[in-house]
Structure formats: structure tokens, C-alpha cells
Design a protein around this motif. Structure first.
Motif, PDB file in Angstrom:
ATOM      1  N   SER A  35       1.874  79.303  26.696  1.00 11.90           N
ATOM      2  CA  SER A  35       1.396  79.078  28.066  1.00 11.90           C
ATOM      3  C   SER A  35       0.640  80.285  28.619  1.00 11.90           C
ATOM      4  N   SER A  51       2.232  72.513  25.127  1.00  9.13           N
ATOM      5  CA  SER A  51       3.005  71.273  24.978  1.00  9.13           C
ATOM      6  C   SER A  51       3.348  70.957  23.517  1.00  9.13           C
ATOM      7  N   ASP A  74       8.819  74.877  31.087  1.00 13.39           N
ATOM      8  CA  ASP A  74       7.982  74.957  32.272  1.00 13.39           C
ATOM      9  C   ASP A  74       8.548  75.964  33.277  1.00 13.39           C
ATOM     10  N   PHE A  90       4.293  69.455  37.699  1.00 14.39           N
ATOM     11  CA  PHE A  90       3.983  69.943  36.354  1.00 14.39           C
ATOM     12  C   PHE A  90       5.247  70.057  35.503  1.00 14.39           C
ATOM     13  N   THR A  91       6.381  70.313  36.153  1.00 12.05           N
ATOM     14  CA  THR A  91       7.656  70.305  35.436  1.00 12.05           C
ATOM     15  C   THR A  91       7.957  68.883  34.967  1.00 12.05           C
ATOM     16  N   ALA A  94       5.982  68.196  31.849  1.00  8.72           N
ATOM     17  CA  ALA A  94       6.575  68.811  30.653  1.00  8.72           C
ATOM     18  C   ALA A  94       7.780  68.004  30.181  1.00  8.72           C
TER      19      ALA A  94
END
Length: 182
Positions: A35, A51, A74, A90-91, A94
Motif C-alpha cells: 500500500s 489487494s 486496511d 475503503f475498509t 478491503a
């Protein structure tokens, strides 16, 4: 639906194994490190391969463990290197990546067709659907305006993402058989 619930239950039972927690931790660490290497293409567009370890975790240990790996990856990624403000959407992305790949590949053979189908599902639901929605909510831009550039990016990256995913999952499949994981 019953089969899906059985798969989730089997996956949840995987968390009892020390080897699963250990390998999951390694996949989380790899995801966090990946990331750090995002390629920004604009204020709402970037390329990242963080990912891939989440997908590998879902494939090896199922949707429940994949979701946990996505969730922890995340959160740790944000804690270690915050980029803007925290947004729970966004969590959720993931988590869903771990779940989707867990349902597609847990205790199943990795085939090119399944990799293409799972990659297409993630691209449509998460990359184009949810991520575009989150960005629209965060920045106040119209969903449809953001979608145009995101479609172009995802069409161009789809073959690359799919090829990388296929290679990673085939390697994981080989390791799963060689070391009798799951």
C-alpha cells in the motif's frame, strides 16, 4: 445460501490454527507494504496492488479469514501511513475483496476462467461501484463524472490485474498443496 454459510463457517474455523494466523499476518504485512507503493494518476485515481495478498488470504483460508485480512490490512495501512482522512468505505472494500476471493477460490482449483470472473466481479462491484461512490461522497463530485475516468483506468488495468492475480493465486495453490495448507 446454505453452501455459502457452510463455507463461511469452515473459514471461521481456520482462525483456530496457528499456521493460519501466522500466514495471515505475513499477508497483512505484505499488503501494508504494497500500500506504500501507490501510483497516483490524479486526485481520485491511483494504482495499487495491495489487494493481491488479501485475495491470496481469501483463496487460502476462505471468505471469513479473507475478510479479517482485508480489515486488518486496511486499518494498519492507514495507521502506519495515513493518506488523507480515514474513510470506512475503503475498509469495507478491503473486507469484500477477501470475501469475494474466498468464495471463488477457497478449497477450489484456480482456473483462468474463475480468475477472470472474480476479477471482473471485483472490478465492477468494488472498483467501479463502491470506490466511485466513496470518492463521490468524500469529495462531493458527481458519481457519473468520477466514473468516466475510473472506467478507462479499470479497462486498461484489467488484463494486468487479472494476469497478476492468476500468477499469485497459482503460486498460492502450489504452496497450498505442497505444504498442505487448509
Amino acid at each position: 445460501m446454505e453452501k455459502m454459510m457452510h463455507t463461511v463457517k469452515l473459514s471461521a474455523q481456520e482462525m483456530r490454527k496457528t499456521s493460519v494466523v501466522t500466514i495471515g499476518g505475513v499477508l497483512i504485512a505484505i499488503s501494508v507494504v504494497l500500500s506504500f507503493f501507490k501510483v497516483p494518476l490524479g486526485p481520485t485515481l491511483q494504482i495499487s496492488f495491495a489487494s493481491l495478498p488479501i485475495a491470496a488470504g481469501g483463496m487460502l483460508f476462505g471468505p471469513f479469514v479473507g475478510a479479517v485480512i482485508g480489515f486488518v490490512s486496511d486499518l494498519l495501512g492507514f495507521i502506519v501511513r495515513p493518506n488523507g482522512f480515514f474513510f470506512p468505505g475503503f475498509t469495507l472494500n478491503a473486507i469484500l475483496i477477501g470475501v469475494f476471493y474466498g468464495f471463488f477460490f477457497y478449497k477450489r482449483k484456480v482456473t483462468l476462467l474463475n480468475v477472470i470472473l472474480s476479477s471482473l466481479l471485483v472490478t465492477l462491484v468494488i472498483n467501479l461501484g463502491l470506490t466511485t461512490l466513496w470518492l463521490s461522497m468524500m469529495y462531493g463530485d458527481a458519481f457519473i463524472v468520477l466514473l468516466g475516468a475510473r472506467v478507462l483506468k479499470n479497462v486498461l488495468l484489467f488484463p494486468i490485474d487479472t494476469a497478476l492475480l492468476f500468477m499469485i493465486l497459482k503460486i498460492m495453490e502450489d504452496l497450498r498443496h505442497r505444504f498442505k495448507i487448509s
